[in-house]
Design an enzyme around this catalytic site. Structure first.
Site, PDB file in Angstrom:
ATOM      1  N   GLY A  65       0.830  -1.201   0.000  1.00 53.58           N
ATOM      2  CA  GLY A  65       0.000   0.000   0.000  1.00 53.58           C
ATOM      3  C   GLY A  65       0.858   1.242   0.000  1.00 53.58           C
ATOM      4  CE  LYS A  66       1.936   3.714  -4.940  1.00 58.08           C
ATOM      5  NZ  LYS A  66       1.330   3.784  -6.235  1.00 58.08           N
ATOM      6  N   GLY A  70       5.405   6.859   2.277  1.00 59.36           N
ATOM      7  CA  GLY A  70       5.941   6.372   1.021  1.00 59.36           C
ATOM      8  C   GLY A  70       5.249   5.073   0.674  1.00 59.36           C
ATOM      9  CG  ASP A 179      -0.117   9.015  12.219  1.00 63.14           C
ATOM     10  OD1 ASP A 179      -1.233   9.557  12.333  1.00 63.14           O
ATOM     11  OD2 ASP A 179       0.316   8.565  11.142  1.00 63.14           O
TER      12      ASP A 179
END
Ligand code: ADP
Ligand code: MG
Length: 346
Positions: A65-66, A70, A179
């Site tokens: 995945g992105k 990145g 996060d």
């Protein structure tokens, strides 16, 4: 202090390019934390070298995945791993490289069963990557928002407990996650695995898409921002200004994750970003209209979402409160007395 990411020394070390000395303490499990601090200058550069993985050694597989960071690949390096590659077109200065190395130097301190296993990093430009164990399960985000899975109360509490344990450990090590979100929490056959702790500075520097008076906000990000973080959004114009993430802002994120687990949706559902920023910044909490839960369950939410950072409970308190929750039902049982858990003030 408890509010730092614990990277102050490392940043200075890397910037100053201090080489390791013979007196370097080992990074093994028996290292005395006091020695580690005394020798932080040498041990940081030493440990950075210990965790350096030559890029050629990685057998890179398919793209998973992105993200902001990145591209994430699955791969092989002494077993299945996840490889997070930093987009090099964004790493065009020494400062970003230093921020990356500083973040990497904090990962060596993380050993907990609810945290993703950090295996090493490629630290030589133009190939910058972080190598961790590959999480096999799905993220809480996928469970809750894509598959619309409904967890019963006992499972919900079990998940929240494990998140608190991993997060409590991070905070005890002086690491702020920055996060914490359901996309960064995996569930692997009943076990919670938290990923991407401490990486936010790197992503901010790399993906600084803010231009002029515009602020680029990743989807689903706002509901995790504590009021003090929200209020500083507007001043984040220069690269030098970081957002004021602290252990307290992590607790706020936990509140949001707890809400998602309970409600199966995001807080502030349906509100435009401007309204969320305005309301949270002014101290308004998301509506609990969609939450059918006992007082104790809502109290955890309210405490974690406290406007004042210091009024938010620590993860150790959250664990105690979660332990006391009745595991049988989501809704308040008439036979169960309302217990006001004001752990934030204790
Ligand atoms: P985000 O966290 O915002 O989804 P990331 O760059 O962290 O963005 O992740 C991109 C994709 O790679 C996501 O689908 C994520 O679930 C997956 N991923 C990230 N880390 C791991 C890991 N250690 N194991 C398996 N998948 C991962
Ligand atoms: Mg992630």
């Amino acid at each position: 202090g408890s509010g730092s990411t614990g990277t102050d020394d490392s940043e200075r070390t890397i910037a100053g390019r201090v080489d390791s000395q013979d007196s370097t303490v080992s990074d093994g499990e028996n290292a005395d934390p006091r020695c580690t601090r005394q020798n932080s200058v040498s041990s940081v550069s030493q440990s950075l070298r210990e965790w350096d993985i030559p890029y050629d050694e990685l057998d890179r597989g398919e793209v998973i995945g992105k993200g902001r960071f990145g591209i994430v690949y699955s791969g092989n390096w002494h077993g299945h791993v996840a490889i997070k590659e930093l987009r090099m077109d964004y790493v065009n200065d020494e400062k970003t490289l230093e921020a990356f190395k500083a973040e990497v130097s904090t990962f060596r301190k993380t050993r907990h069963e609810n945290l993703v296993l950090f295996m090493g990093a490629c630290m030589k430009p133009p190939r910058l990557a972080i190598v961790t164990s590959l999480c096999k399960g799905r993220t809480l985000y996928t469970h809750i928002h894509v598959q619309k899975d409904k967890f019963n109360m006992s499972k919900t509490i079990m998940i929240a407990q494990q998140i608190s344990q991993g997060m409590g450990y991070l905070h005890a090590r002086g690491i702020v996650h920055k996060d914490l979100k359901t996309k960064n929490i995996f569930l692997e056959s009943g076990k919670v695995v938290i990923t991407d702790f401490g990486l936010f500075n790197v992503t901010r520097l790399c993906f600084d898409t803010r231009r002029g008076n515009w602020l680029s906000i990743p989807p689903g990000w706002l509901c995790y921002l504590a009021p003090e973080v929200m209020r500083s959004l507007r001043v984040v114009q220069k690269q030098d200004d970081g957002l004021p993430f602290t252990p307290y802002s992590d607790i706020y994120c936990f509140g949001t994750v707890w809400y998602e687990l309970l409600c199966g949706e995001w807080p502030h559902k349906g509100l435009p970003p401007e309204a969320i920023i305005w309301q949270v910044g002014r101290g308004m909490k998301p509506s609990l209209a969609n939450l059918q839960a006992s007082r104790d369950v809502k109290d955890i939410l309210m405490a974690c979402w406290s406007y004042q950072p210091y009024e938010r409970p620590e993860f150790s308190n959250i664990q105690i409160t979660l332990n006391k929750l009745p595991k049988k039902r989501l809704h308040r049982s008439p036979s169960h007395p309302i217990h006001l858990s004001r752990s934030a003030e204790s």
